[in-house]
Design an enzyme around this catalytic site. Sequence first.
Site, PDB file in Angstrom:
ATOM      1  N   TYR A  78       8.038  49.702  20.167  1.00 11.85           N
ATOM      2  CA  TYR A  78       7.013  49.068  20.429  1.00 11.85           C
ATOM      3  C   TYR A  78       5.941  49.940  19.854  1.00 11.85           C
ATOM      4  O   TYR A  78       5.865  50.470  18.490  1.00 11.85           O
ATOM      5  CB  TYR A  78       6.767  48.835  21.913  1.00 11.85           C
ATOM      6  CG  TYR A  78       5.867  47.696  22.235  1.00 11.85           C
ATOM      7  CD1 TYR A  78       5.854  46.509  21.362  1.00 11.85           C
ATOM      8  CD2 TYR A  78       4.551  47.801  23.075  1.00 11.85           C
ATOM      9  CE1 TYR A  78       4.800  45.374  21.747  1.00 11.85           C
ATOM     10  CE2 TYR A  78       3.507  46.962  23.207  1.00 11.85           C
ATOM     11  CZ  TYR A  78       3.941  45.852  22.576  1.00 11.85           C
ATOM     12  OH  TYR A  78       2.900  44.766  22.892  1.00 11.85           O
TER      13      TYR A  78
ATOM     14  N   LYS B  85       7.601  41.302  21.159  1.00  9.93           N
ATOM     15  CA  LYS B  85       7.193  40.799  22.297  1.00  9.93           C
ATOM     16  C   LYS B  85       8.277  40.398  22.919  1.00  9.93           C
ATOM     17  O   LYS B  85       8.588  40.365  24.335  1.00  9.93           O
ATOM     18  CB  LYS B  85       5.984  39.822  22.490  1.00  9.93           C
ATOM     19  CG  LYS B  85       4.615  40.415  22.297  1.00  9.93           C
ATOM     20  CD  LYS B  85       4.265  41.088  23.569  1.00  9.93           C
ATOM     21  CE  LYS B  85       2.884  41.732  23.464  1.00  9.93           C
ATOM     22  NZ  LYS B  85       2.324  42.506  24.749  1.00  9.93           N
TER      23      LYS B  85
ATOM     24  N   ASP C  36      -3.275  39.027  25.919  1.00  9.16           N
ATOM     25  CA  ASP C  36      -4.333  39.687  25.648  1.00  9.16           C
ATOM     26  C   ASP C  36      -5.366  39.480  26.731  1.00  9.16           C
ATOM     27  O   ASP C  36      -6.135  40.317  27.161  1.00  9.16           O
ATOM     28  CB  ASP C  36      -4.773  39.390  24.239  1.00  9.16           C
ATOM     29  CG  ASP C  36      -3.991  39.579  23.178  1.00  9.16           C
ATOM     30  OD1 ASP C  36      -3.494  40.825  22.811  1.00  9.16           O
ATOM     31  OD2 ASP C  36      -3.028  38.464  22.755  1.00  9.16           O
TER      32      ASP C  36
END
Length: 644
Positions: A114, A186, A281
């Site tokens: 990540y 993700k 987000d």
Amino acid sequence: MPSQSNSPKFGHLPLSSSGPEPCALTGAALLRSPYHNKGSAFPPEEREAFKLYGLLPPNVQTLDEQVQRAYQQYSSRADALAKNTFMTSMKEQNEVLYYKLIQEHLKEMFSVIYMPTEGDAIQNFSRLFRQPEGCFLNIFDRERVYDDMAQWGAADEIDYIVVTDGEEILGIGDQGVGGILISVAKLVLTTLCAGVHPARTLPVVLDCGTDNHQLLNDELYLGLRRPRIRGREYDDFVDTFVQSTRKLYPRAYVHFEDFGLSNARRILDKYSTQIPCFNDDIQGTGCITLAAIMAGLHVSKLRLADMRLIVFGSGSAGTGIADQVRDAIATESGKSEEEAAKQIWYVSQPVPTILLTIPSQRCVDKPGLLLKSQGEDLTEGQHPFARDDSEWKGKDHKDLMSIIRETKPHVLIGTSTKPKTFTEEVVKEMAKHVERPIILPLSNPTRLHEADPKDIIEWTEGRALIATGSPFPPVKYNGKEYEIGRLMAPSTQSHADRVSMMLMEGCHRLAECNNSCAFPGIGLGAVLSRTRLLTKTQLVAAVKALAAQSPALKDPNKGLVPDVTNVREISVQIAKAVVKTAVEEGLATEKGIPEDDGDLEEWVREQMWETKYRPLVRVEKEGASSFAKGEAGMGGTKREAKEQ
């Protein structure tokens, strides 16, 4: 990290992780299927049944032995990006081994699979490209969107979709078509952290061009080499994607990721009433921060309904946090959202020009408290938190210290990227009015944090409860050493993904947490319940489930949030909460959801994909499922793609 043993009570479920799996592949085709391939771990009976003799070395090995070899290979790579490329290659060959290796070395590998290393891979997407992964949709081929998406499976074969337009990727800005890798990453986290089946996920990028001049001038760039298309044409493209998703995969859950500031909120607002969808987000950051606040309030013996909060910053992270806190206050207290919002003061701090990658982004360009008189200068997300000008007539609403003196907040959150703005005077002013000030300087990278935890501890004489979004070395105070852990490296992260919470309570013991403790479990709950919508009430239930696992609830001297190494267990509890709330709201469409809490937990666990090799049973290709034929999650399934 793997969840508890499977339950035969629910072994009949389509998503069951127990028992044998049908497989229609043989020979080399089977070895090329990442979802079925076991490599050297194929047992003798499967080598015989699937015609693998002669294609593999004779020694049969265990998964643990394969992990040992793979880790040695991984360790031999020269740098983090080379390790990232190695892991990508492994994922394309053997999904079980890929995830098992990460589970065994989670803290070491997280920053490689990540951030920040994935950010390097995204920036170099066109140069490192070897094999496509995911669905690439082109704004100039809007009439093809339905057909292109139809290649990925039948209506009941896709559960979780992550989509980005690549405009604001992880703090590195506009990466165009390279954004596909954040959708992939993700989805890796949803499988790793919540057991969403990797073959039932779909990463998508909406290629609308790019405003990144470096990419536009790169002859190797693989996306549309033209400036971003905006306005009506852009909106129609996004809508075509959403409507195609609804028709093709009517029970799928859609996760919006790293859309630009000018689009993220309005897209979420538009479609959250039409489909089950989520924006990490905005909502993910809010959820994990709210869980931290709830744990801190427990330690300080304060009710959420009585809390006063200042958010200092701008952008989707700050408004996302404010949204989640407001919704939780309203849910817990019975107040209206308007009344709940009055407990929150939003102090705008314009993003430095060098951090803005999108010239058209709109936000208040003057520092200070948001006021209703600012009107059209406010973003959609800021409007609910703007104060009446009459409240501040004759008062200083520009200076943070003056606002703190007036409002006496219990919680101060920074998402400003404005370094050192939580000064000694500001912190001490806050500490004058509350016994246990909760201070969360969340900006990243480290050079942009609003305050150093060491200073906050000293200025408050050890009373502050702290969460940061940046890594810090151990802090010594009054003869004690305070370890500050960090799971995700910060250098290229946006606010949403960089909130790797290091939460500090009375004895300054720190725990680790980040968005990966929240969004995978929320998504799992939405997938398993087949909820028609993901509601604010479901998100509040998810946050409460996360906060309820805080070690501080049993011992005030323990960490405020669970450690990320327990993330699968955290996801079970979050998923349960989402499922139960969806049922209560009448939004769950899945049949046979257990009412008993213990049965519900077994039901959730049984449907979580695990890193183990399941026995394979050979079936004929005719009539076999796309998964049995090795087509699931791979695209190009030759499905008839004609709209009805």
